[in-house]
Enzyme design. Sequence first.
Site, PDB file in Angstrom:
ATOM      1  N   ASP A 189       0.772  -1.142  -0.054  1.00 12.01           N
ATOM      2  CA  ASP A 189      -0.006  -0.017  -0.112  1.00 12.01           C
ATOM      3  C   ASP A 189       0.902   1.308   0.151  1.00 12.01           C
ATOM      4  O   ASP A 189       1.841   1.126   0.344  1.00 12.01           O
ATOM      5  CB  ASP A 189      -0.619   0.163   1.363  1.00 12.01           C
ATOM      6  CG  ASP A 189      -1.899  -0.940   1.298  1.00 12.01           C
ATOM      7  OD1 ASP A 189      -2.273  -1.307   0.310  1.00 12.01           O
ATOM      8  OD2 ASP A 189      -2.417  -1.127   2.396  1.00 12.01           O
TER       9      ASP A 189
ATOM     10  N   ASP B 220      -4.874  -3.576   4.629  1.00 10.66           N
ATOM     11  CA  ASP B 220      -5.639  -3.145   5.727  1.00 10.66           C
ATOM     12  C   ASP B 220      -7.191  -3.051   6.030  1.00 10.66           C
ATOM     13  O   ASP B 220      -7.626  -3.425   7.239  1.00 10.66           O
ATOM     14  CB  ASP B 220      -5.154  -1.598   5.942  1.00 10.66           C
ATOM     15  CG  ASP B 220      -5.291  -0.788   5.257  1.00 10.66           C
ATOM     16  OD1 ASP B 220      -5.929  -1.195   3.980  1.00 10.66           O
ATOM     17  OD2 ASP B 220      -4.805   0.586   5.054  1.00 10.66           O
TER      18      ASP B 220
ATOM     19  N   ASP C  98      -9.499  -6.422   1.836  1.00 17.40           N
ATOM     20  CA  ASP C  98      -8.401  -6.855   1.351  1.00 17.40           C
ATOM     21  C   ASP C  98      -8.121  -8.484   1.768  1.00 17.40           C
ATOM     22  O   ASP C  98      -7.201  -8.922   1.631  1.00 17.40           O
ATOM     23  CB  ASP C  98      -7.146  -6.070   2.053  1.00 17.40           C
ATOM     24  CG  ASP C  98      -7.368  -4.741   1.622  1.00 17.40           C
ATOM     25  OD1 ASP C  98      -7.593  -4.500   0.622  1.00 17.40           O
ATOM     26  OD2 ASP C  98      -6.562  -3.722   2.237  1.00 17.40           O
TER      27      ASP C  98
HETATM   28  P1  ATP Z   1      -3.368   2.687   0.004  1.00 10.25           P
HETATM   29  O1  ATP Z   1      -3.413   3.142   1.487  1.00 10.25           O
HETATM   30  O2  ATP Z   1      -4.050   1.662  -0.550  1.00 10.25           O
HETATM   31  O3  ATP Z   1      -2.156   3.289  -0.416  1.00 10.25           O
HETATM   32  P2  ATP Z   1      -5.368   4.966   0.018  1.00 10.25           P
HETATM   33  O4  ATP Z   1      -5.510   4.970   1.437  1.00 10.25           O
HETATM   34  O5  ATP Z   1      -4.954   6.043  -0.675  1.00 10.25           O
HETATM   35  O6  ATP Z   1      -4.219   3.830  -0.629  1.00 10.25           O
HETATM   36  P3  ATP Z   1      -8.178   4.589  -0.112  1.00 10.25           P
HETATM   37  O7  ATP Z   1      -8.157   4.721   1.379  1.00 10.25           O
HETATM   38  O8  ATP Z   1      -8.947   3.388  -0.714  1.00 10.25           O
HETATM   39  O9  ATP Z   1      -6.666   4.471  -0.689  1.00 10.25           O
HETATM   40  O10 ATP Z   1      -8.494   5.955  -0.770  1.00 10.25           O
HETATM   41  C1  ATP Z   1      -8.794   6.212  -2.085  1.00 10.25           C
HETATM   42  C2  ATP Z   1      -9.349   7.454  -2.507  1.00 10.25           C
HETATM   43  O11 ATP Z   1     -10.494   7.570  -1.772  1.00 10.25           O
HETATM   44  C3  ATP Z   1      -8.512   8.403  -1.942  1.00 10.25           C
HETATM   45  O12 ATP Z   1      -7.491   8.972  -3.066  1.00 10.25           O
HETATM   46  C4  ATP Z   1      -9.321   9.896  -1.702  1.00 10.25           C
HETATM   47  O13 ATP Z   1      -9.520  10.528  -2.779  1.00 10.25           O
HETATM   48  C5  ATP Z   1     -10.456   9.243  -1.076  1.00 10.25           C
HETATM   49  N1  ATP Z   1     -10.440   9.006   0.583  1.00 10.25           N
HETATM   50  C6  ATP Z   1      -9.717   8.477   1.164  1.00 10.25           C
HETATM   51  N2  ATP Z   1     -10.025   8.532   2.496  1.00 10.25           N
HETATM   52  C7  ATP Z   1     -11.419   9.167   2.469  1.00 10.25           C
HETATM   53  C8  ATP Z   1     -12.292   9.647   3.543  1.00 10.25           C
HETATM   54  N3  ATP Z   1     -12.111   9.429   4.774  1.00 10.25           N
HETATM   55  N4  ATP Z   1     -13.337  10.221   2.855  1.00 10.25           N
HETATM   56  C9  ATP Z   1     -13.591  10.399   1.922  1.00 10.25           C
HETATM   57  N5  ATP Z   1     -12.758  10.119   0.785  1.00 10.25           N
HETATM   58  C10 ATP Z   1     -11.716   9.468   1.038  1.00 10.25           C
END
Ligand code: ATP
Length: 904
Positions: free
Chosen positions: A331, A641, A645
Amino acid sequence: MKEILEEHWHHLPETELFEFLKTSPEKGLDSFEVAHRLEQFGPNRITQKKGTSPLVLFLLQFHQPLVYILLAAALITSFLREWVDAGVIFGVVIVNAVIGFIQEAKAVKAIEALSRSLTSAATVVRSGERRQVPAAELVPGDIVLLQSGDKVPADLRLISTRELQIDESTLTGESVPVHKQSGVLTHDTLLADRSNMAYSSTLVTYGVATGTVIATGNQTEIGRINELIASADVLATPLTRKIARFSGLLLYVILGLAAVTFVVGVLRGESWLDMFMAVVALAVGAIPEGLPAAVTITLAIGVSKMAKRNAIIRKLPAVETLGSTTVICSDKTGTLTQNQMTVQEIHAGGELYLVSGSGYEPEGAFSRNGEQVSPEQCQALRECLLAGLLCNDAVLVRADGEWKVEGDPTEAALVVSAGKSGLEREVMTQKLPRRDAIPFESQYQYMATLHGDGERNVVYLKGAIESLLPRCSQALSASGETIRLDVDQCHRRAEEMAGKGLRVLAFARLEPTGGVRQLRHDDVSTGLTFLGLQGMIDPPRDEAIAAVRICQAAGIRVKMITGDHAITAAAIARQIGLNGGGDGAAQPPALNGGELAHLSDAELIVAAERTAVFARVAPEQKLRLVEALQASGQVVAMTGDGVNDAPALRQANIGVAMGITGTEVSKEAADMVLTDDNFSSIEAAVEEGRGVFDNLVKFITWTLPTNLGEGLVILAAVFAGVQLPILPVQILWINMTTAVLLGLMLAFEPKEPGIMQRPPLDPAKPLLTAELGLRIAIVGVLLLAGSFGLFEWQLSAGSSLGKARTCAVNVFVFGELFYLFNCRSLRHSLFSIGMFSNRWLLWGVGLMIILQFLFTYLPAMNMAFHSQPIGLGEWGVIIAASLIIYIVIEVEKWIRRRTKPGTP
Ligand code: ATP
């Protein structure tokens, strides 16, 4: 209270429930009441089912073919009134069992303690405040909040639910998640149908809920059936099983050989008794009895070394697999980056604003075109900040002068950016209280909250730009009017921000007409007003940059698999130094989840190999990626996480879960849990895994020549029709003392220099390569020649049989002792790894020398083991013979280093 209501929790009306438990859903319990109940009900922990009793474990130590042979030998020798020999053999069998028992129990304890160290937390409401507490501290009456990915921490009666689904397979065996909702059920509803209850240790797969604890620890349903994994008695891995099979096969070969030897000897006119003793000596000498224990202990030592480097092994086979890992799929957020977000840029009302300040301190200012501005001047900016503040569950607390985040750092950054504009959560939530929410789930990539009084409402949304923009039909201007939405410009702005490595979130609002009390996905699918974008930095972790470099040098490819935007992901990948091919190959562009969905399985195999960055990947696609990489022969470690997954974590050769931010579901599915969520801990575990494997091979290469040599000595003596140079009790002495004092010390051998400059271990390659087989043969034959030669030389020089045998035994012991130093490295010379780098080994060697002197000179030992004192001249020859072994093997290593670098 339990007695009266044991069966009735699902049937109680809520008012009675709260009255009975003396709690309230808004306030929960206070700390005084919690302490009192904790004393009354005890911690929320299930007493582990007792595993096999220690006595049985001890007796199991005798359940080995070699022990049967020894016991038979002891019985027969006692019939022959050879009391001393019989006593020695019995003694050895018992000492062996005690040592085996202690070592095994220690290894089991160490691994159990580690798995217990992974405590889980629960979110509760106490004294009206939401907080995280260790699950073990829950008491009946506590108000618990559940969300997808949680493991239900105690038995709960549900008070409110939102699309809650729970996997109850641990309890009912039914693997399809069941829907749950609050309400009152009839008295006779069966356990499996009690949809208003959530049971301890089941898993929340979707939705959110609030419930009140009605039973903890052993009083819970799962505690009562006590079916939780009993303590791990069996330390089995593919390798230990392979070795057990090898030992089994060897046993038959040796027994066959022993039978032939016996028949040949008797036919040649030897006495039955002599032949019986020879056959016992052959069996005792040739069976590598110390091997299984040494493998288990080396693995256990590996597990505790990994734990010290923040990688907790949940499934023992992972220790072996780590050494063979060829691809790590990681990730981004939090693993490769710091997960400490700060909003730096905001695009709203057609303008770009820069935000100053760093960290979670809500101090900073807004500027546009180099000039400071007040957020009040731009309505779109203010609304964008307000959306970030209200559509948010993170809490910032100030402790010891430092701001700390409770919840998602992405959301915390939005609280901070709003705070810099003067917006305060307490004030705004009073004006616009939250009525309902759609929590963020990575498959939808947005979150929405409903605010208002039920009549005049507003919905705020935040999420990925791809998810929000298609729902918007207009935008908000700087002066607060709705204007036409310029989709292309929004995407361009988002890409500009992403190109700098910023994580971009989009914001939107909807003012629903009519009274809305509940939010559904359909309610926010169209007609939204776009408010703006906030871009936050999340710098790479320095340790991750270094660890990626080490992995690439070690022939391990690192791939980033993230839910984030492709351009952000690619920019961060560049900063971290990820390159798809490993050997400095140009970095291929990031592949998007959308593109990935269109690839056939065959195309995906090629793309998975070549691409380093996968962005906007849905959790289900992680599973496809792991399968594609495995299809091309890779050994894959995959991090995860979230609740979705879990399938990918299970499919990966090593599923890695995050100890801090990971859901309980992902931890349950993983083979390894990182206590610091840091990529560099995966690299550390791989390094330790390679070290463990090396040490196992070292032990095997060290121990087998003794068995080979001893077997050959006995065979040669019988076939040549001469006296046995070594007696069975003497062989027992050699094997017992050298295995514990010399061989086992190799398990403490530090990792060799350059361990991460070698390619990964090939899992298909046998443990013993042809080269190591040759080395074992050379040492075995040298031991045979040395001991047999010295024995015959002593006899021909007129020495007694006892003295000649003592010389032969000492050749074996000192030969093994010198050879131990050869085995400290399979490739390098002793001088390059450092003479004193393994202190355990030096202690073992010292003790072994003392014991050997006692064996040779102590009258009691002389009597027990038929040994006799020898002179200085004999010692000279023994040491010279041992030194020859050492020199021959060092020369052999040197030749191999020159002709075949990179082996064995
Ligand atoms: P990884 O941990 O897999 O590298 P990530 O944490 O960036 O990736 P996700 O948490 O799935 O992946 O987030 C994907 C997208 O969703 C982010 O790029 C953001 O635009 C949106 N996002 C993340 N967190 C939130 C939240 N708490 N509320 C709304 N949108 C969110």
